[in-house]
Design a protein around this motif. Structure first.
Motif, PDB file in Angstrom:
ATOM      1  N   ARG A  46       1.914  -2.327  -2.042  1.00 14.11           N
ATOM      2  CA  ARG A  46       2.218  -2.824  -3.392  1.00 14.11           C
ATOM      3  C   ARG A  46       3.347  -2.022  -4.034  1.00 14.11           C
ATOM      4  N   VAL A  47       3.256  -0.705  -3.948  1.00 10.77           N
ATOM      5  CA  VAL A  47       4.282   0.164  -4.538  1.00 10.77           C
ATOM      6  C   VAL A  47       5.612  -0.050  -3.827  1.00 10.77           C
ATOM      7  N   TYR A  48       5.583  -0.191  -2.517  1.00 10.02           N
ATOM      8  CA  TYR A  48       6.802  -0.443  -1.751  1.00 10.02           C
ATOM      9  C   TYR A  48       7.471  -1.734  -2.234  1.00 10.02           C
ATOM     10  N   CYS A  49       6.683  -2.792  -2.392  1.00 10.54           N
ATOM     11  CA  CYS A  49       7.222  -4.073  -2.870  1.00 10.54           C
ATOM     12  C   CYS A  49       7.821  -3.915  -4.268  1.00 10.54           C
ATOM     13  N   GLU A  82      -3.598   7.920  -0.335  1.00 17.60           N
ATOM     14  CA  GLU A  82      -3.174   6.616  -0.841  1.00 17.60           C
ATOM     15  C   GLU A  82      -3.536   5.554   0.183  1.00 17.60           C
ATOM     16  N   GLY A  83      -4.199   4.511  -0.250  1.00 16.44           N
ATOM     17  CA  GLY A  83      -4.554   3.424   0.651  1.00 16.44           C
ATOM     18  C   GLY A  83      -3.326   2.639   1.075  1.00 16.44           C
ATOM     19  N   LEU A  84      -3.406   2.016   2.236  1.00 14.27           N
ATOM     20  CA  LEU A  84      -2.279   1.258   2.752  1.00 14.27           C
ATOM     21  C   LEU A  84      -1.933   0.084   1.841  1.00 14.27           C
ATOM     22  N   ALA A  97       3.484   5.446   7.631  1.00 11.36           N
ATOM     23  CA  ALA A  97       3.952   6.774   8.024  1.00 11.36           C
ATOM     24  C   ALA A  97       4.432   7.607   6.840  1.00 11.36           C
ATOM     25  N   ILE A  98       4.852   6.958   5.744  1.00 11.67           N
ATOM     26  CA  ILE A  98       5.405   7.709   4.605  1.00 11.67           C
ATOM     27  C   ILE A  98       4.488   7.731   3.382  1.00 11.67           C
TER      28      ILE A  98
END
Length: 73
Positions: A61-64, A54-56, A48-49
């Motif tokens: 990866r960026v979130y981690c 940008e691929g999921l 959702a953000i």
């Protein structure tokens, strides 16, 4: 070192899959456990953000990366 693996997810009732390296999938699952959320729920939040285009898998990866940078873990 094993290569990326495909993982099935359900986001808001729709099935999809992401291909992630085992280390990223393990980190993602660890974050979900720490937040006491199912992996699918956390993936839906990230979906959702994420930025347009940008691929999921990239967003996960960026979130981690950001999670561990911010927690100092």
């Amino acid at each position: 070192m094993p290569g990326p693996e495909k993982h099935s997810l359900t986001l808001r009732g729709h099935r999809t899959s992401v291909t992630l390296e085992p280390e990223f999938w393990q980190a993602f699952a660890e974050i979900a456990r720490a937040k006491q959320r199912p992996v699918n729920a956390l993936a839906s939040e990230i979906d959702a953000i994420r930025r347009p285009g940008e691929g999921l898998a990239s967003a996960i990866r960026v979130y981690c990366l950001n999670h561990f940078r911010n927690t100092g873990a």
